[in-house]
Design a protein around this motif. Structure first.
Motif, short mmCIF file in Angstrom:
data_model
loop_
_atom_site.label_atom_id
_atom_site.label_comp_id
_atom_site.label_asym_id
_atom_site.label_seq_id
_atom_site.Cartn_x
_atom_site.Cartn_y
_atom_site.Cartn_z
N LEU A 1 36.63 29.51 34.60
CA LEU A 1 37.34 30.59 35.29
C LEU A 1 36.41 31.23 36.31
N LEU B 1 36.47 34.45 39.30
CA LEU B 1 37.20 35.64 39.73
C LEU B 1 36.94 35.85 41.21
N ARG C 1 31.57 31.88 38.60
CA ARG C 1 32.06 31.63 37.24
C ARG C 1 31.70 32.77 36.30
N ASN D 1 33.65 35.49 33.06
CA ASN D 1 34.74 36.43 32.82
C ASN D 1 34.22 37.77 32.30
N HIS E 1 36.12 42.71 36.18
CA HIS E 1 37.55 43.03 36.19
C HIS E 1 37.84 44.44 36.70
N PRO F 1 42.16 35.91 39.08
CA PRO F 1 41.57 34.83 38.27
C PRO F 1 41.98 33.47 38.84
#
Length: 372
Positions: free
Chosen positions: A152, A154, A313, A315, A320, A326
């Motif tokens: 994932l 962002l 990469r 999370n 956030h 994402p």
């Protein structure tokens, strides 16, 4: 081997790889989906630090002698015989390069050349950003193929800091960030992009500050090794000179308290690695805000501005706060009929790892199996 109007070549020699630098760089500039991790400076430097003799596999497509497409790969034997992207886990994105002006014809030629190179090995393309050129190879592949999710990432729009603050969900959250920016000003934190001739020394300071900031805590051990230092210095110097990287120093009272490396391409830019003195946190300076502010300045103006500000990469919760989008990288598995069992094994292993991660997370959520 020939494809209409194109010739293909498999390069396995380190000297030949080095000699490709000028034409590889021209191809890189002509591929709109390229990320900094497909630049020759990054890939060749990585190979010098991490490559193994006899494993290099560069699949090249030429038209009239000029590179029209390229797949930077190497052969591995474990856990399965496979052709995998150069750059390994140090690269946040993997991809192939295709000249935008050549389009589908170059993709077709590259796909056929990869098919020929993968006689006894799986082609395992990791960390392909959605929309990457490798997706077009996957779509044309005439053997067994699979598309799986990978890491994932962002992403934020490449806009000035004021616009990033305006994206925050509430007036209170916006006020907090503005207060943190004022705090940095009050501390006298100043930033500047270092000159090309200063890059090597600045990277040395970065790695020392990186060691200090993680002292006594869990850290990526590879970042502390001499081979990583050699790779970073060897790659980033040329990338700064070509506009594919910016090294920023942050000073407080004329002392360097942080150094950051931002990698950038026409498609995106992102802060790759930084080092910050523990004193910044002791002064209650928000290092994440400081870095994002500086990174945003590098990608919101000029011809080298990236359309996307990638947080790369990971999370981590602090990312956030900025309401990023994402985006899941892709793993593209390509096989021939004879190597279809390798594809099945790779896909099965991926599924098993995912189930294991879910089981581990649930176990931890229940308290790690311990009592009250």
């Amino acid at each position: 081997m020939r494809y209409p109007a194109y010739t293909t070549e498999l390069v396995t020699g380190e000297r030949a790889f080095a000699a490709l630098a000028p034409e590889w760089s021209r191809l890189y500039r002509r591929c709109a989906t390229a990320t900094p991790f497909q630049s020759h400076a990054w890939l060749h430097s990585w190979w010098l630090s991490y490559g193994r003799r006899g494993r290099l596999r560069l699949v090249l497509v030429r038209e009239g002698g000029e590179l029209a497409a390229a797949a930077p790969l190497m052969r591995v034997r474990r856990p399965l015989p496979a052709l995998v992207p150069l750059g390994g886990c140090l690269s946040d994105y993997g991809d192939v390069l295709v000249d935008d002006e050549h389009g589908d014809a170059a993709v077709a030629a590259l796909t056929e050349a990869l098919y020929a190179a993968a006689r006894t090995a799986l082609v395992d393309l990791r960390e392909v950003r959605p929309g990457g050129a490798a997706e077009r190879v996957h779509d044309r592949w005439r053997g067994p193929r699979r598309r799986l999710g990978d890491s994932l990432c962002l992403e934020l729009p490449a806009v000035p800091m004021a616009e990033l603050v305006a994206r925050l969900p509430s007036a209170k959250a916006q006020q907090r960030v503005r207060a943190k920016l004022r705090k940095l000003d009050a501390l006298g934190v100043k930033s500047r992009a270092v000159l090309p001739e200063e890059v090597d020394a600045a990277l040395g300071r970065l790695l020392e500050l990186h060691r200090l900031q993680w002292q006594g805590r869990k850290v990526t051990g590879e970042h502390l090794k001499p081979r990583f230092r050699e790779h970073l210095v060897r790659a980033v110097g040329p990338m700064v000179r070509s506009g594919d990287a910016v090294v920023t120093e942050f000073r407080m009272a004329d002392e360097v308290v942080a150094v950051d490396v931002t990698l950038r391409s026409p498609a995106l830019a992102g802060g790759y690695l930084y080092g910050a003195h523990p004193r910044l946190r002791e002064c209650r300076a928000d290092v994440a805000v400081m870095l994002l502010d500086a990174c945003g300045r590098h990608v919101t103006g000029g011809e080298r501005a990236g359309g996307t500000l990638s947080l790369l990469r990971g999370n981590e919760p602090y990312k956030h706060h900025w309401r990023p989008e994402p985006v899941v990288n892709q793993r593209l598995l390509l096989a021939r009929r004879r190597t279809a069992p390798l594809l099945a094994a790779a896909a099965g292993g991926d599924a098993a790892r995912r189930r294991g991660k879910v089981a581990l997370r649930r176990w931890r959520e229940r308290g790690g199996g311990g009592g009250p």
